[in-house]
Design a protein around this motif. Structure first.
Motif, PDB file in Angstrom:
ATOM      1  N   LEU A 141      32.066 -21.285  24.976  1.00 28.14           N
ATOM      2  CA  LEU A 141      32.622 -19.950  25.231  1.00 28.14           C
ATOM      3  C   LEU A 141      34.148 -19.961  25.246  1.00 28.14           C
ATOM      4  O   LEU A 141      34.781 -19.018  24.781  1.00 28.14           O
ATOM      5  N   VAL A 142      34.742 -21.018  25.779  1.00 27.04           N
ATOM      6  CA  VAL A 142      36.199 -21.091  25.845  1.00 27.04           C
ATOM      7  C   VAL A 142      36.817 -21.257  24.462  1.00 27.04           C
ATOM      8  O   VAL A 142      37.880 -20.709  24.183  1.00 27.04           O
ATOM      9  N   THR A 143      36.125 -21.968  23.563  1.00 26.76           N
ATOM     10  CA  THR A 143      36.681 -22.185  22.228  1.00 26.76           C
ATOM     11  C   THR A 143      36.551 -20.972  21.324  1.00 26.76           C
ATOM     12  O   THR A 143      37.093 -20.962  20.229  1.00 26.76           O
ATOM     13  N   GLY A 144      35.822 -19.943  21.754  1.00 25.67           N
ATOM     14  CA  GLY A 144      35.775 -18.705  20.992  1.00 25.67           C
ATOM     15  C   GLY A 144      34.677 -18.639  19.958  1.00 25.67           C
ATOM     16  O   GLY A 144      34.791 -17.914  18.969  1.00 25.67           O
ATOM     17  N   ILE A 145      33.617 -19.367  20.139  1.00 25.68           N
ATOM     18  CA  ILE A 145      32.498 -19.316  19.207  1.00 25.68           C
ATOM     19  C   ILE A 145      31.657 -18.084  19.549  1.00 25.68           C
ATOM     20  O   ILE A 145      31.592 -17.659  20.702  1.00 25.68           O
ATOM     21  N   THR A 152      25.853 -18.027  18.386  1.00 25.98           N
ATOM     22  CA  THR A 152      25.983 -19.472  18.193  1.00 25.98           C
ATOM     23  C   THR A 152      25.883 -20.204  19.524  1.00 25.98           C
ATOM     24  O   THR A 152      25.269 -21.279  19.606  1.00 25.98           O
ATOM     25  N   VAL A 153      26.466 -19.629  20.560  1.00 29.93           N
ATOM     26  CA  VAL A 153      26.368 -20.230  21.895  1.00 29.93           C
ATOM     27  C   VAL A 153      24.908 -20.257  22.358  1.00 29.93           C
ATOM     28  O   VAL A 153      24.443 -21.269  22.895  1.00 29.93           O
ATOM     29  N   LEU A 154      24.174 -19.175  22.141  1.00 32.34           N
ATOM     30  CA  LEU A 154      22.761 -19.147  22.524  1.00 32.34           C
ATOM     31  C   LEU A 154      21.948 -20.173  21.747  1.00 32.34           C
ATOM     32  O   LEU A 154      21.108 -20.879  22.314  1.00 32.34           O
ATOM     33  N   ALA A 155      22.202 -20.278  20.443  1.00 32.94           N
ATOM     34  CA  ALA A 155      21.472 -21.255  19.627  1.00 32.94           C
ATOM     35  C   ALA A 155      21.800 -22.679  20.060  1.00 32.94           C
ATOM     36  O   ALA A 155      20.901 -23.526  20.199  1.00 32.94           O
ATOM     37  N   ALA A 156      23.076 -22.963  20.282  1.00 35.91           N
ATOM     38  CA  ALA A 156      23.473 -24.303  20.704  1.00 35.91           C
ATOM     39  C   ALA A 156      22.916 -24.633  22.085  1.00 35.91           C
ATOM     40  O   ALA A 156      22.507 -25.769  22.347  1.00 35.91           O
ATOM     41  N   THR A 157      22.870 -23.641  22.972  1.00 35.93           N
ATOM     42  CA  THR A 157      22.311 -23.848  24.303  1.00 35.93           C
ATOM     43  C   THR A 157      20.816 -24.142  24.219  1.00 35.93           C
ATOM     44  O   THR A 157      20.313 -25.035  24.910  1.00 35.93           O
ATOM     45  N   ILE A 198      23.938 -29.925  34.471  1.00 38.07           N
ATOM     46  CA  ILE A 198      25.408 -29.987  34.453  1.00 38.07           C
ATOM     47  C   ILE A 198      25.908 -30.095  33.024  1.00 38.07           C
ATOM     48  O   ILE A 198      26.874 -29.429  32.637  1.00 38.07           O
ATOM     49  N   PHE A 199      25.247 -30.923  32.202  1.00 39.59           N
ATOM     50  CA  PHE A 199      25.643 -31.059  30.807  1.00 39.59           C
ATOM     51  C   PHE A 199      25.553 -29.724  30.072  1.00 39.59           C
ATOM     52  O   PHE A 199      26.466 -29.342  29.336  1.00 39.59           O
ATOM     53  N   VAL A 200      24.439 -29.016  30.259  1.00 38.43           N
ATOM     54  CA  VAL A 200      24.252 -27.743  29.555  1.00 38.43           C
ATOM     55  C   VAL A 200      25.289 -26.723  30.009  1.00 38.43           C
ATOM     56  O   VAL A 200      25.854 -25.987  29.197  1.00 38.43           O
ATOM     57  N   LEU A 201      25.583 -26.654  31.307  1.00 39.66           N
ATOM     58  CA  LEU A 201      26.581 -25.693  31.794  1.00 39.66           C
ATOM     59  C   LEU A 201      27.977 -25.996  31.247  1.00 39.66           C
ATOM     60  O   LEU A 201      28.702 -25.084  30.831  1.00 39.66           O
ATOM     61  N   ILE A 202      28.352 -27.265  31.223  1.00 42.77           N
ATOM     62  CA  ILE A 202      29.659 -27.635  30.666  1.00 42.77           C
ATOM     63  C   ILE A 202      29.692 -27.368  29.175  1.00 42.77           C
ATOM     64  O   ILE A 202      30.707 -26.904  28.628  1.00 42.77           O
ATOM     65  N   PHE A 203      28.577 -27.632  28.491  1.00 42.64           N
ATOM     66  CA  PHE A 203      28.482 -27.391  27.055  1.00 42.64           C
ATOM     67  C   PHE A 203      28.665 -25.910  26.735  1.00 42.64           C
ATOM     68  O   PHE A 203      29.441 -25.541  25.839  1.00 42.64           O
ATOM     69  N   VAL A 204      27.977 -25.045  27.481  1.00 42.32           N
ATOM     70  CA  VAL A 204      28.090 -23.599  27.258  1.00 42.32           C
ATOM     71  C   VAL A 204      29.503 -23.120  27.576  1.00 42.32           C
ATOM     72  O   VAL A 204      30.086 -22.330  26.824  1.00 42.32           O
ATOM     73  N   ALA A 205      30.085 -23.588  28.663  1.00 39.40           N
ATOM     74  CA  ALA A 205      31.440 -23.178  29.023  1.00 39.40           C
ATOM     75  C   ALA A 205      32.435 -23.607  27.954  1.00 39.40           C
ATOM     76  O   ALA A 205      33.342 -22.846  27.601  1.00 39.40           O
ATOM     77  N   THR A 206      32.270 -24.811  27.417  1.00 44.18           N
ATOM     78  CA  THR A 206      33.177 -25.280  26.365  1.00 44.18           C
ATOM     79  C   THR A 206      33.053 -24.424  25.119  1.00 44.18           C
ATOM     80  O   THR A 206      34.050 -24.069  24.496  1.00 44.18           O
ATOM     81  N   ALA A 226      20.407 -27.663  22.924  1.00 49.91           N
ATOM     82  CA  ALA A 226      20.787 -28.631  23.963  1.00 49.91           C
ATOM     83  C   ALA A 226      19.716 -28.721  25.038  1.00 49.91           C
ATOM     84  O   ALA A 226      19.403 -29.819  25.515  1.00 49.91           O
ATOM     85  N   LEU A 227      19.132 -27.586  25.427  1.00 47.05           N
ATOM     86  CA  LEU A 227      18.068 -27.611  26.434  1.00 47.05           C
ATOM     87  C   LEU A 227      16.839 -28.360  25.934  1.00 47.05           C
ATOM     88  O   LEU A 227      16.220 -29.136  26.672  1.00 47.05           O
ATOM     89  N   ILE A 228      16.489 -28.147  24.673  1.00 45.08           N
ATOM     90  CA  ILE A 228      15.336 -28.840  24.101  1.00 45.08           C
ATOM     91  C   ILE A 228      15.580 -30.343  24.052  1.00 45.08           C
ATOM     92  O   ILE A 228      14.718 -31.140  24.436  1.00 45.08           O
ATOM     93  N   VAL A 229      16.769 -30.744  23.600  1.00 43.22           N
ATOM     94  CA  VAL A 229      17.098 -32.169  23.518  1.00 43.22           C
ATOM     95  C   VAL A 229      17.104 -32.798  24.910  1.00 43.22           C
ATOM     96  O   VAL A 229      16.547 -33.886  25.117  1.00 43.22           O
ATOM     97  N   MET A 230      17.717 -32.138  25.885  1.00 46.13           N
ATOM     98  CA  MET A 230      17.759 -32.676  27.236  1.00 46.13           C
ATOM     99  C   MET A 230      16.359 -32.738  27.861  1.00 46.13           C
ATOM    100  O   MET A 230      16.038 -33.680  28.591  1.00 46.13           O
TER     101      MET A 230
END
Length: 69
Positions: free
Chosen positions: A15-19, A23-28, A5-13, A31-35
């Motif tokens: 994408l909505v902010t226009g990054i 960058t979205v793939l790298a951040a995802t 749920i955290f990763v899905l909300i993180f990716v949606a946020t 986030a997956l590694i940290v989680m």
């Protein structure tokens, strides 16, 4: 489940902010590694009492039950 749920909300946020998509793939990925690491640490902490009991059982068996020839 909370990690997913955290990763899905993180990716949606992101994408909505226009990054950008890269960058979205790298951040995802980060986030997956940290989680994953935090989830594994949670499992170890949850199983720690049982691991201690098993270690004490092996020690007791080696020192008091099993006799060498």
């Amino acid at each position: 489940m909370f990690e997913l749920i955290f990763v899905l909300i993180f990716v949606a946020t992101l994408l909505v902010t226009g990054i950008t998509f890269m960058t979205v793939l790298a951040a995802t990925a980060i986030a997956l590694i940290v989680m994953f690491v935090l989830g594994m640490m949670g499992v170890v902490l949850k199983l720690l009492p049982w691991l201690i009991v098993i270690a004490l059982g092996v020690w007791f068996f080696k020192n008091f039950v099993y006799s060498t020839r």
